[in-house]
Design an enzyme around this catalytic site. Structure first.
Site, short mmCIF file in Angstrom:
data_model
loop_
_atom_site.label_atom_id
_atom_site.label_comp_id
_atom_site.label_asym_id
_atom_site.label_seq_id
_atom_site.Cartn_x
_atom_site.Cartn_y
_atom_site.Cartn_z
N ASP A 178 2.32 2.22 -12.48
CA ASP A 178 3.11 3.31 -11.90
C ASP A 178 3.73 4.10 -13.04
OD1 ASP A 178 2.57 2.28 -9.38
OD2 ASP A 178 4.41 1.11 -9.29
N GLU A 227 0.99 7.68 -2.81
CA GLU A 227 1.69 7.31 -4.05
C GLU A 227 1.04 8.02 -5.24
OE1 GLU A 227 2.03 3.11 -4.64
OE2 GLU A 227 3.18 2.78 -2.80
#
Length: 260
Positions: A178, A227
């Protein structure tokens, strides 16, 4: 004469007694061995039964165990889980900045993915983008603690839309990371989608072997909400094909869609 007879009878009694004792000892030993073998057989049957039950349970839930987790193309989701105890054997610390200073587990990545993310970050910097790592590798235990926390906070149904059940997280493969831009308040938050860094990743991540893993409008296929910060390494060739097609990894692999 009587004394001789008594001595002979005594000797015979002694020999017979010793023979009986030896036979009893052998019988006891055989009985003990038989009991031991019986216990081992029963234990083996119980273990087999337990394994069969786990397998049947997974089949009923539509879960398949990933057979080649070391492949950079591995598909991991709620229907394809990593084998119990899996941990990559080539984890390294990529030379990129993170939003934290500590050299901890979540900085790690598989070696090939680490080299690729270094190149991606360098290219972004040349284009004026300052990317930061947020979270990369997570062990099974770390994911379990995280998922349990989210379940306690939001309930399991909602938690499953943004957090993986232990054993089904891409982060455990060491191939996912991430990221965030200069506005760290958007780390793993919806606001990241509106940043210039998110747009740059959408246009350039594939050149370095990464895909935006969870696409907008594909929630029914991936099992997770959009995402734009979650990058997954699959190799340059595959990443470009997936990005050009505009499909998810599930669609590219012709896998059964995830259903929450």
């Amino acid at each position: 004469m009587k004394k001789a007879m008594i001595v002979i009878i005594g000797i015979i009694s002694l020999v017979v007694g010793q023979a009986c004792d030896q036979q009893q000892s052998t019988t006891d030993q055989d009985s003990s061995m038989l009991s031991s073998h019986t216990e081992q057989a029963e234990g083996s049957k119980e273990a087999e039964a337990s394994a069969e039950q786990d397998s049947e349970s997974n089949e009923e839930q539509g879960i398949e165990v990933v057979t080649d987790p070391q492949s950079v193309e591995v598909l991991v989701n709620e229907e394809y889980e990593l084998m119990e105890g899996y941990e990559p054997d080539d984890l390294v610390y990529p030379d990129i900045p993170f939003i934290f200073e500590d050299k901890v587990e979540k900085r790690l990545m598989r070696e090939e993915a680490a080299e690729a993310i270094e190149q991606l970050f360098a290219a972004a910097k040349e284009d004026g983008m300052n990317l930061l790592g947020v979270s990369a590798y997570r062990s099974y235990e770390t994911q379990k603690n995280l998922f349990d926390y989210y379940v306690a906070q939001d309930g399991e149904e909602l938690a499953r839309t943004y957090s993986a059940v232990p054993g089904t997280s891409e982060h455990q493969t060491g191939l996912a990371i991430d990221v965030v831009g200069e506005d760290v308040s958007c780390a793993a938050e919806d606001c990241f989608a509106d940043t210039v860094e998110a747009k740059w990743l959408e246009d350039n991540a594939a050149d370095y072997g990464f895909i935006i893993r969870y696409l907008e409008g594909k929630e029914d296929l991936t099992g997770y909400k959009y995402e734009p910060w979650h990058l997954r390494y699959v190799g340059v060739e595959m990443a470009k094909e997936i990005t050009d097609l505009g499909v998810t990894l599930e669609e590219y692999m012709n896998a059964v869609p995830v259903s929450n």
